[in-house]
Write an enzyme that holds these catalytic residues in place. Structure first.
Site, short mmCIF file in Angstrom:
data_model
loop_
_atom_site.label_atom_id
_atom_site.label_comp_id
_atom_site.label_asym_id
_atom_site.label_seq_id
_atom_site.Cartn_x
_atom_site.Cartn_y
_atom_site.Cartn_z
N SER A 17 -190.19 72.90 91.28
CA SER A 17 -188.72 72.83 90.66
C SER A 17 -189.55 72.30 89.02
O SER A 17 -188.84 72.63 87.94
CB SER A 17 -188.03 70.80 90.85
OG SER A 17 -187.47 70.92 91.95
N THR A 62 -186.86 64.46 96.07
CA THR A 62 -186.87 65.11 97.39
C THR A 62 -187.77 63.64 98.95
O THR A 62 -187.20 62.87 98.34
CB THR A 62 -187.97 66.48 97.01
OG1 THR A 62 -188.12 67.18 98.44
CG2 THR A 62 -189.08 65.54 96.36
N LYS A 66 -184.68 60.83 99.04
CA LYS A 66 -183.34 61.52 98.80
C LYS A 66 -182.00 60.44 99.21
O LYS A 66 -181.59 60.10 99.11
CB LYS A 66 -182.65 62.42 99.92
CG LYS A 66 -183.35 63.56 99.11
CD LYS A 66 -183.14 65.17 99.78
CE LYS A 66 -183.90 66.08 99.29
NZ LYS A 66 -183.05 67.67 99.66
N ASN A 87 -179.93 64.34 95.70
CA ASN A 87 -181.00 64.67 95.48
C ASN A 87 -181.46 64.62 93.62
O ASN A 87 -182.32 64.90 92.92
CB ASN A 87 -181.62 66.22 95.91
CG ASN A 87 -180.41 67.14 95.27
OD1 ASN A 87 -178.79 66.87 94.40
ND2 ASN A 87 -180.29 68.50 94.95
N ASP A 102 -177.32 70.07 96.89
CA ASP A 102 -178.26 71.06 98.07
C ASP A 102 -176.79 71.89 98.52
O ASP A 102 -177.24 73.32 98.53
CB ASP A 102 -178.65 70.08 99.28
CG ASP A 102 -180.10 69.78 98.53
OD1 ASP A 102 -180.49 70.19 97.76
OD2 ASP A 102 -180.24 68.51 99.38
#
Ligand code: ATR
Length: 280
Positions: A17, A62, A66, A87, A102
């Protein structure tokens, strides 16, 4: 001073990320700093609180936090509350918005990047754990014809299907058995089986014209060759893709929520995704 963002996880060193958000910031001209934060297993809330106190504006969350992240939010989006998982957090003064990007990332990857329209698609989801539950609502809202959830523990699939019945498309659940035989346009592997070198069998599955088989797991060692699950799908004539596109698109969705600007993902995806992605 740059606005601060971070990804919280345990482990978190592998997270891509920071690299993705740095590229988004560069390409959109946004002044942000994005870091990895390894939160202790019993110290997620405290780590987030410390980050907010230090001026943090938002965060990605993550595994394994979550679910816990839902409890930190003062407000949840529909897709986050449906998933039971967050998330993305956005800090606005005292308010904490919890979202889950997601599913939107998966839908966008399928429809835009991979050009596989979901309208009236017959979708088979393998797995009924957190990864599957996390993407269900956006998938159902994309206009699919039907969704069947097949899982090693059939009861878990039936329970997940039951929670989503009556929303338009037909939704059913069952085991990794005859119940998944049929013709599918999109097959999504949301199990963690490939991580342990196993894979759900594709025996008895039929594929429609321009069917796509998608593995939500992206493994760095699969740059040259897809894993056994996707190789089997390719032998049956389906197009294949892995979750790198979903990772980049969920990040783009989070970035948009934080900054109000949607980054272009194409160049980044071309650089990060394996060459075989999207083909047969
Ligand atoms: P995640 O958040 O990654 O979904 P999870 O909630 O533990 O993690 O769910 C893992 C999923 O992979 C489940 O659907 C699990 O099936 P069960 O519910 O029957 O446990 C599935 N899974 C894990 N290992 C598997 C294997 N070897 N074969 C088939 N399915 C497997």
């Amino acid at each position: 001073m740059s606005d601060r963002y971070a990804v919280f996880g345990h482990p978190v060193a592998h997270s891509r990320s920071p690299e993705i958000h740095a590229e988004f910031a560069r390409s959109t001209g946004q002044d942000i700093r994005y870091e990895r934060i390894l939160a202790p297993l019993d110290g997620f809330a405290a780590a987030v609180a410390a980050f907010r106190a230090a001026g943090g504006r938002g965060a990605n969350v993550t595994l394994p936090f979550k679910h816990e992240a839902c409890t930190l939010a003062t407000e949840l989006t529909m897709r986050a509350s449906d998933a039971g998982a967050v998330n993305t957090l956005r800090f606005d003064g005292e308010r904490v918005l919890g979202d889950n990007t997601d599913g939107a990332g998966l839908v966008r990857d399928l429809e835009v990047n991979l050009q596989r329209p979901l309208r009236m698609a017959r979708v088979l989801m393998l797995g009924a754990g957190g990864a599957a539950a996390g993407v269900l609502l956006p998938l159902l809202e994309a206009g699919i014809a039907s969704l069947h959830i097949a899982n090693r523990s059939p009861g878990r699939a039936r329970a997940l299907a039951g929670r989503h019945a009556g929303r338009g498309p037909s939704v059913s659940g069952g085991g990794l058995d005859d119940s998944m035989h049929g013709t599918w346009d999109v097959v999504i592997n949301a199990t963690s089986a490939s991580l342990s070198g196993e894979m759900p069998s594709l025996e008895g599955l039929g594929f429609g014209a321009d069917a796509l088989c998608y593995d939500m797991v992206y493994a760095p060692d699969r740059q040259a060759l897809p894993g056994p699950f996707l190789q089997a799908a390719r032998e049956k004539g389906a197009r294949i893709a892995e979750g790198m596109g979903m990772l980049v698109e969920q990040a783009a969705e989070s970035f948009t929520l934080w900054r109000g600007v949607r980054p272009d993902t194409r160049a980044l995806l071309e650089r990060m995704a394996p060459a075989w992605r999207g083909g047969r």
